[in-house]
Design a protein around this motif. Structure first.
Motif, PDB file in Angstrom:
ATOM      1  N   SER A   1       0.842  -1.183   0.000  1.00 54.95           N
ATOM      2  CA  SER A   1       0.000   0.000   0.000  1.00 54.95           C
ATOM      3  C   SER A   1       0.888   1.247   0.000  1.00 54.95           C
ATOM      4  O   SER A   1       1.830   1.345   0.779  1.00 54.95           O
ATOM      5  CB  SER A   1      -0.883  -0.007   1.244  1.00 54.95           C
ATOM      6  OG  SER A   1      -1.668   1.157   1.290  1.00 54.95           O
ATOM      7  N   GLY A   2       0.623   2.166  -0.901  1.00 54.09           N
ATOM      8  CA  GLY A   2       1.406   3.394  -0.996  1.00 54.09           C
ATOM      9  C   GLY A   2       2.647   3.256  -1.861  1.00 54.09           C
ATOM     10  O   GLY A   2       3.449   4.183  -1.941  1.00 54.09           O
ATOM     11  N   ALA A   3       2.811   2.128  -2.516  1.00 54.77           N
ATOM     12  CA  ALA A   3       3.990   1.942  -3.365  1.00 54.77           C
ATOM     13  C   ALA A   3       3.825   2.742  -4.653  1.00 54.77           C
ATOM     14  O   ALA A   3       2.748   2.780  -5.239  1.00 54.77           O
ATOM     15  CB  ALA A   3       4.161   0.466  -3.701  1.00 54.77           C
ATOM     16  N   TRP A   4       4.900   3.402  -5.064  1.00 53.36           N
ATOM     17  CA  TRP A   4       4.834   4.138  -6.328  1.00 53.36           C
ATOM     18  C   TRP A   4       5.965   3.753  -7.276  1.00 53.36           C
ATOM     19  O   TRP A   4       5.953   4.124  -8.452  1.00 53.36           O
ATOM     20  CB  TRP A   4       4.784   5.644  -6.081  1.00 53.36           C
ATOM     21  CG  TRP A   4       6.035   6.250  -5.535  1.00 53.36           C
ATOM     22  CD1 TRP A   4       6.478   6.206  -4.251  1.00 53.36           C
ATOM     23  CD2 TRP A   4       6.999   7.011  -6.254  1.00 53.36           C
ATOM     24  NE1 TRP A   4       7.655   6.873  -4.120  1.00 53.36           N
ATOM     25  CE2 TRP A   4       8.010   7.396  -5.341  1.00 53.36           C
ATOM     26  CE3 TRP A   4       7.115   7.425  -7.578  1.00 53.36           C
ATOM     27  CZ2 TRP A   4       9.111   8.150  -5.716  1.00 53.36           C
ATOM     28  CZ3 TRP A   4       8.206   8.185  -7.938  1.00 53.36           C
ATOM     29  CH2 TRP A   4       9.187   8.536  -7.023  1.00 53.36           C
ATOM     30  N   GLN A   5       6.939   2.996  -6.783  1.00 51.54           N
ATOM     31  CA  GLN A   5       7.998   2.474  -7.639  1.00 51.54           C
ATOM     32  C   GLN A   5       8.298   1.035  -7.234  1.00 51.54           C
ATOM     33  O   GLN A   5       8.036   0.642  -6.103  1.00 51.54           O
ATOM     34  CB  GLN A   5       9.286   3.304  -7.506  1.00 51.54           C
ATOM     35  CG  GLN A   5       9.220   4.654  -8.160  1.00 51.54           C
ATOM     36  CD  GLN A   5      10.566   5.367  -8.098  1.00 51.54           C
ATOM     37  OE1 GLN A   5      11.275   5.265  -7.107  1.00 51.54           O
ATOM     38  NE2 GLN A   5      10.890   6.100  -9.144  1.00 51.54           N
ATOM     39  N   THR A   6       8.847   0.288  -8.193  1.00 52.42           N
ATOM     40  CA  THR A   6       9.226  -1.098  -7.914  1.00 52.42           C
ATOM     41  C   THR A   6      10.603  -1.384  -8.492  1.00 52.42           C
ATOM     42  O   THR A   6      11.069  -0.669  -9.386  1.00 52.42           O
ATOM     43  CB  THR A   6       8.173  -2.092  -8.452  1.00 52.42           C
ATOM     44  OG1 THR A   6       8.425  -3.376  -7.898  1.00 52.42           O
ATOM     45  CG2 THR A   6       8.187  -2.169  -9.962  1.00 52.42           C
ATOM     46  N   GLN A   7      11.217  -2.413  -7.981  1.00 52.09           N
ATOM     47  CA  GLN A   7      12.555  -2.810  -8.380  1.00 52.09           C
ATOM     48  C   GLN A   7      12.626  -4.337  -8.324  1.00 52.09           C
ATOM     49  O   GLN A   7      11.974  -4.956  -7.489  1.00 52.09           O
ATOM     50  CB  GLN A   7      13.566  -2.198  -7.394  1.00 52.09           C
ATOM     51  CG  GLN A   7      15.009  -2.502  -7.654  1.00 52.09           C
ATOM     52  CD  GLN A   7      15.908  -1.863  -6.593  1.00 52.09           C
ATOM     53  OE1 GLN A   7      15.576  -1.825  -5.407  1.00 52.09           O
ATOM     54  NE2 GLN A   7      17.046  -1.363  -7.018  1.00 52.09           N
ATOM     55  N   PHE A   8      13.423  -4.940  -9.210  1.00 48.19           N
ATOM     56  CA  PHE A   8      13.604  -6.388  -9.143  1.00 48.19           C
ATOM     57  C   PHE A   8      15.090  -6.716  -9.081  1.00 48.19           C
ATOM     58  O   PHE A   8      15.934  -5.911  -9.460  1.00 48.19           O
ATOM     59  CB  PHE A   8      12.926  -7.108 -10.314  1.00 48.19           C
ATOM     60  CG  PHE A   8      13.538  -6.848 -11.657  1.00 48.19           C
ATOM     61  CD1 PHE A   8      14.561  -7.662 -12.146  1.00 48.19           C
ATOM     62  CD2 PHE A   8      13.086  -5.808 -12.464  1.00 48.19           C
ATOM     63  CE1 PHE A   8      15.123  -7.425 -13.392  1.00 48.19           C
ATOM     64  CE2 PHE A   8      13.639  -5.564 -13.712  1.00 48.19           C
ATOM     65  CZ  PHE A   8      14.669  -6.381 -14.174  1.00 48.19           C
ATOM     66  N   ALA A   9      15.384  -7.895  -8.575  1.00 46.95           N
ATOM     67  CA  ALA A   9      16.764  -8.372  -8.478  1.00 46.95           C
ATOM     68  C   ALA A   9      16.799  -9.853  -8.797  1.00 46.95           C
ATOM     69  O   ALA A   9      15.785 -10.553  -8.682  1.00 46.95           O
ATOM     70  CB  ALA A   9      17.325  -8.130  -7.077  1.00 46.95           C
ATOM     71  N   ILE A  10      17.978 -10.312  -9.196  1.00 48.75           N
ATOM     72  CA  ILE A  10      18.192 -11.730  -9.471  1.00 48.75           C
ATOM     73  C   ILE A  10      19.270 -12.201  -8.508  1.00 48.75           C
ATOM     74  O   ILE A  10      20.357 -11.622  -8.431  1.00 48.75           O
ATOM     75  CB  ILE A  10      18.638 -11.958 -10.926  1.00 48.75           C
ATOM     76  CG1 ILE A  10      17.581 -11.418 -11.880  1.00 48.75           C
ATOM     77  CG2 ILE A  10      18.905 -13.436 -11.185  1.00 48.75           C
ATOM     78  CD1 ILE A  10      18.053 -11.296 -13.316  1.00 48.75           C
ATOM     79  N   ALA A  11      18.958 -13.256  -7.757  1.00 48.41           N
ATOM     80  CA  ALA A  11      19.910 -13.816  -6.797  1.00 48.41           C
ATOM     81  C   ALA A  11      20.180 -15.273  -7.155  1.00 48.41           C
ATOM     82  O   ALA A  11      19.319 -15.956  -7.705  1.00 48.41           O
ATOM     83  CB  ALA A  11      19.356 -13.719  -5.382  1.00 48.41           C
ATOM     84  N   ARG A  12      21.376 -15.728  -6.825  1.00 46.25           N
ATOM     85  CA  ARG A  12      21.754 -17.117  -7.089  1.00 46.25           C
ATOM     86  C   ARG A  12      22.121 -17.763  -5.766  1.00 46.25           C
ATOM     87  O   ARG A  12      22.831 -17.182  -4.943  1.00 46.25           O
ATOM     88  CB  ARG A  12      22.938 -17.165  -8.048  1.00 46.25           C
ATOM     89  CG  ARG A  12      23.412 -18.579  -8.344  1.00 46.25           C
ATOM     90  CD  ARG A  12      24.468 -18.606  -9.382  1.00 46.25           C
ATOM     91  NE  ARG A  12      25.669 -17.923  -8.878  1.00 46.25           N
ATOM     92  CZ  ARG A  12      26.726 -17.668  -9.611  1.00 46.25           C
ATOM     93  NH1 ARG A  12      26.743 -17.986 -10.882  1.00 46.25           N
ATOM     94  NH2 ARG A  12      27.766 -17.063  -9.093  1.00 46.25           N
ATOM     95  N   ALA A  13      21.634 -18.984  -5.568  1.00 42.90           N
ATOM     96  CA  ALA A  13      21.952 -19.740  -4.360  1.00 42.90           C
ATOM     97  C   ALA A  13      22.209 -21.189  -4.753  1.00 42.90           C
ATOM     98  O   ALA A  13      21.648 -21.680  -5.731  1.00 42.90           O
ATOM     99  CB  ALA A  13      20.796 -19.662  -3.371  1.00 42.90           C
TER     100      ALA A  13
END
Length: 193
Positions: free
Chosen positions: A145-157
């Motif tokens: 709620s209240g989000a106006w931007q988003t970001q993604f990431a790629i992780a390796r495990a």
């Protein structure tokens, strides 16, 4: 005196040929008898070499993470994008839902390769893998709620090696969510807000 092949003999011969072919195919998949099959050039044409899991099996798990920037400027926590569904017995024969999962993991793998090859971020943002992952991060997950931007990431495990530390391979820029015309930079109104 000419030998005649009866119908039952022909059927048994066909079964023997098909069983032999299947056996050679199984041996080739397991890497057994490969030297003999490689030396016989024609064998590559008639004894298939299927790679169900790719020529080089995956040794790590890739994870796609998403987080939001809220209207007050604070950044939310990373959440893993989970597209996998619970496996059922019928999925051995029919699993069309796996296409989305495979497409996202392929995009994540390709994005990691693009990141290693090019240091210029402008080039990343116009690639199909980046745009596909951004599309899912923007429209495919619920946002805070209240989000106006988003970001993604790629992780390796490492899947089964607990001593191997997870590693972040790629982090995108923040991208605006649904901001209406003329209100750029203000939080989007979501649903019943």
């Amino acid at each position: 005196m000419a030998a005649t092949i009866t119908r039952p003999m022909a059927r048994q011969l066909l079964y023997a040929v098909l069983c032999g072919w299947g056996g050679l195919t199984a041996l080739r998949q397991m890497g057994l008898g490969g030297n003999v099959l490689v030396r016989l050039k024609w064998a590559g044409r008639i004894v298939p070499n299927y790679r169900f899991f790719g020529p080089i099996p995956s040794m790590h798990d890739l994870h796609i993470l998403v987080r939001d920037r809220l209207s007050g400027g604070q950044v939310g926590r990373w959440r893993e994008l989970d597209v996998a569904q619970e496996r059922r017995a019928v999925h051995v024969l029919w699993a069309p839902h796996r296409r989305v999962e495979k497409a996202l993991l392929d995009a994540a793998r390709e994005m990691a390769v693009i990141r290693r090859r090019s240091a210029e971020a402008r080039q990343w943002k116009t690639t199909i893998p980046y745009l596909a992952l951004l599309n899912v991060a923007t429209f495919g997950v619920p946002h805070e709620s209240g989000a106006w931007q988003t970001q993604f990431a790629i992780a390796r495990a490492a899947a089964y090696e607990q001593e191997v530390e997870p590693e972040i391979l790629f982090v995108s820029d923040f991208h605006d969510l649904d901001t209406g015309p003329g209100v750029s930079g203000t939080p989007a109104r979501r649903g019943g807000e």
